[in-house]
Design a protein around this motif. Structure first.
Motif, PDB file in Angstrom:
ATOM      1  N   VAL A   1      -0.935  -8.791   0.308  1.00 12.58           N
ATOM      2  CA  VAL A   1      -1.317  -7.592  -0.451  1.00 12.58           C
ATOM      3  C   VAL A   1      -2.493  -6.896   0.212  1.00 12.58           C
ATOM      4  O   VAL A   1      -2.509  -5.666   0.384  1.00 12.58           O
ATOM      5  CB  VAL A   1      -1.650  -7.964  -1.909  1.00 12.58           C
ATOM      6  N   LEU A   2      -3.510  -7.675   0.598  1.00 13.85           N
ATOM      7  CA  LEU A   2      -4.664  -7.088   1.271  1.00 13.85           C
ATOM      8  C   LEU A   2      -4.271  -6.436   2.590  1.00 13.85           C
ATOM      9  O   LEU A   2      -4.747  -5.349   2.926  1.00 13.85           O
ATOM     10  CB  LEU A   2      -5.719  -8.168   1.537  1.00 13.85           C
TER      11      LEU A   2
ATOM     12  N   VAL B   1      -1.275  -5.244   3.531  1.00 10.59           N
ATOM     13  CA  VAL B   1      -0.458  -4.041   3.333  1.00 10.59           C
ATOM     14  C   VAL B   1      -1.315  -2.867   2.875  1.00 10.59           C
ATOM     15  O   VAL B   1      -1.133  -1.728   3.289  1.00 10.59           O
ATOM     16  CB  VAL B   1       0.666  -4.324   2.314  1.00 10.59           C
ATOM     17  N   LYS B   2      -2.312  -3.152   2.018  1.00  9.09           N
ATOM     18  CA  LYS B   2      -3.177  -2.099   1.509  1.00  9.09           C
ATOM     19  C   LYS B   2      -4.295  -1.713   2.477  1.00  9.09           C
ATOM     20  O   LYS B   2      -5.108  -0.841   2.195  1.00  9.09           O
ATOM     21  CB  LYS B   2      -3.787  -2.510   0.173  1.00  9.09           C
ATOM     22  N   GLY B   3      -4.347  -2.412   3.612  1.00 11.98           N
ATOM     23  CA  GLY B   3      -5.377  -2.101   4.588  1.00 11.98           C
ATOM     24  C   GLY B   3      -6.769  -2.506   4.172  1.00 11.98           C
ATOM     25  O   GLY B   3      -7.761  -1.943   4.638  1.00 11.98           O
ATOM     26  N   ARG B   4      -6.877  -3.520   3.309  1.00 10.62           N
ATOM     27  CA  ARG B   4      -8.200  -3.948   2.831  1.00 10.62           C
ATOM     28  C   ARG B   4      -8.575  -5.318   3.354  1.00 10.62           C
ATOM     29  O   ARG B   4      -9.489  -5.950   2.859  1.00 10.62           O
ATOM     30  CB  ARG B   4      -8.200  -3.965   1.292  1.00 10.62           C
TER      31      ARG B   4
END
Length: 322
Positions: free
Chosen positions: A313-314, A316-319
């Protein structure tokens, strides 16, 4: 302060849920009676001899792995650093497998894993110190070398193990679990983790300065000595946990990322909440591991799954904090 209170409340709730869940489900009234040594003797035994030591051990181990993870990541200036980087996990695994092949005694397995894991890290630090250049890079390379050597030796031992008895014990141990938790293990782990926590807390300012790299020497600290001490104390916690519970993956990698997303403070301000978050995460995984199915799942199945999903998730979200 609010976040710490929130994690304390979450941990309290998870502890109550963990007391109630399992093959022998309990109601709130039954738990309260048993905690005060009242009511059914069987329920008292379940609470005090099985679930209480297991819950405490899981919380201590989860906090220790999370705290060691954030220290590794600070020292190496690498958000992907964990106990695997300098060979702690592979060293503990090799020691445990050697003990399993020669004896099925639980305490001997734990002692062998602890000693071998600690010795592997000490040799990693020694090897890195013999090479000129960037100390951080040298430690990482030396750790990878030791990890490869320990893994190779582990495979050789597995090939020669009895497939009907020893190999099954080895594979199950490597997947991790707290099904054999006892008050003795709680006591030993609590002492080692408490002393190690106290040591890194005393050095918290100096460890934070290590994030500046070689410039730390100009800030009035002995970077080499602080780095060695912090690595030793962190590895002491990791080796203690792995020697008792087997391989418990992702906690030391995942929890520091969660803390960084929630808080932007420095290491010395995040140590306590990191410990609490690690305890919450591992207790949640352990409760699910012994409650989802009729058979208990190895703990690393759930920690790896949740860790991988979270980092996906991180990513994919670029975080992803690199």
């Amino acid at each position: 302060m609010k976040q710490k209170a929130g994690f304390l409340a979450l941990l309290t709730g998870l502890i109550l849920v963990s007391f109630a869940c399992g093959r022998y489900p309990l109601s709130l009234s039954q738990m309260i009676e048993a905690l005060f040594h009242q009511g059914d003797a069987m329920i008292q035994s379940v609470i005090w001899n099985i679930r209480m030591p297991r819950i405490l051990l899981v919380c201590i181990c989860g906090g220790a792995l999370a705290l060691s993870g954030i220290i590794y990541q600070t020292i190496f200036k690498n958000p992907l650093a964990s106990g695997d980087v300098i060979g702690a996990s592979s060293g503990c695994s090799l020691g445990a497998v050697i003990a399993i092949l020669f004896s099925q005694n639980t305490y001997l397995i734990e002692l062998s894993a602890f000693i071998t894991g600690l010795a592997t890290v000490l040799f990693t630090i020694y090897l890195a110190g013999k090479v000129k250049g960037n100390r951080i890079l040298n430690l990482v390379i030396a750790g990878l070398i030791m990890q490869a050597m320990m893994t190779s030796a582990l495979m050789v031992l597995k090939i020669n193990a009895d497939p009907m008895h020893e190999l099954a014990s080895i594979e199950y141990w490597l997947m991790g679990g707290f099904n054999d938790a006892s008050w003795t293990q709680v006591g030993i782990t609590a002492v080692i983790v408490s002393l190690s926590f106290l040591g890194v807390y005393i050095l918290r300012w100096q460890i934070q300065m290590l994030s500046f790299g070689e410039e730390a020497n100009t800030l009035g600290i002995n970077a080499k000595r602080i780095r060695f001490t912090a690595l030793l104390l962190s590895t002491l916690m990791v080796s203690c946990v792995i020697s008792i519970a087997g391989m418990v993956s992702w906690v030391g990698l995942l929890v520091p990322h969660i803390i960084r997303l929630l808080r932007k403070e420095a290491l010395y301000q995040n140590m306590g909440i990191t410990f609490l978050c690690g305890a919450c995460f591992l207790l949640l995984c352990d409760t699910l591991a012994r409650s989802l199915f009729t058979m208990e799942l190895p703990i690393s199945i759930l920690t790896s799954f949740f860790g991988a999903v979270f980092l996906i998730v991180l990513f994919v979200k670029g975080r992803f904090p690199i």
